[in-house]
Scaffold this motif. Structure first.
Motif, short mmCIF file in Angstrom:
data_model
loop_
_atom_site.label_atom_id
_atom_site.label_comp_id
_atom_site.label_asym_id
_atom_site.label_seq_id
_atom_site.Cartn_x
_atom_site.Cartn_y
_atom_site.Cartn_z
N GLU A 117 0.83 -1.21 0.00
CA GLU A 117 0.00 0.00 0.00
C GLU A 117 0.86 1.26 0.00
OE1 GLU A 117 -3.25 0.41 -0.59
OE2 GLU A 117 -3.13 -1.73 -0.97
N LEU A 118 1.94 1.26 0.78
CA LEU A 118 2.85 2.42 0.78
C LEU A 118 3.45 2.63 -0.60
CD1 LEU A 118 4.75 1.92 4.15
CD2 LEU A 118 3.34 3.88 3.52
N LEU A 119 3.87 1.54 -1.24
CA LEU A 119 4.47 1.66 -2.56
C LEU A 119 3.44 2.10 -3.60
CD1 LEU A 119 6.87 -1.41 -2.54
CD2 LEU A 119 7.43 0.99 -2.13
N ARG A 120 2.21 1.62 -3.49
CA ARG A 120 1.16 2.07 -4.42
C ARG A 120 0.92 3.57 -4.26
NH1 ARG A 120 -2.78 -2.97 -3.58
NH2 ARG A 120 -1.92 -4.27 -5.23
N ALA A 121 0.87 4.03 -3.02
CA ALA A 121 0.67 5.46 -2.78
C ALA A 121 1.83 6.27 -3.34
CB ALA A 121 0.51 5.72 -1.28
#
Length: 104
Positions: free
Chosen positions: A81-85
């Motif tokens: 999720e952090l990388l997607r953001a």
């Protein structure tokens, strides 16, 4: 450093996702908890299995603590999720940088 190398370095810095230290610590804690939860029997089974070819390992199972596995899955999900953001943020920045206005 020449201008081209400087631009490359800045572009690389912008494109390299950074995982916050707190999240990295959570992932490391989850992996440590998983490794520590393995019983001596499971460790022996893993040691024997890791000597086999990947095709022979496929489908093999060993008993593991479910709570430790869930911790790993949650840590992985949070990093994803952090990388997607981060990708969404960089994509927005790229789109904004492509937009130009011409004086009338």
């Amino acid at each position: 450093m020449d201008a081209m190398a400087d631009r490359r370095q800045r572009a690389l810095a912008m494109a390299t996702p950074v995982v916050p230290r707190a999240k990295l610590d959570e992932v490391l804690a989850a992996t440590a908890a998983f490794a520590e939860s393995l019983s001596p029997d499971t460790r022996r089974q893993l040691a024997a299995l890791e000597k086999l070819a990947p095709a022979q390992i496929a489908g093999q199972t060993v008993p593991v603590d479910v709570a430790a596995v869930i911790g790993l899955v949650h840590a992985h999900g949070e990093i994803v999720e952090l990388l997607r953001a981060e990708i969404a943020r960089l994509s927005s920045e790229l789109q904004a940088s492509k937009q130009t206005s011409f004086p009338l």
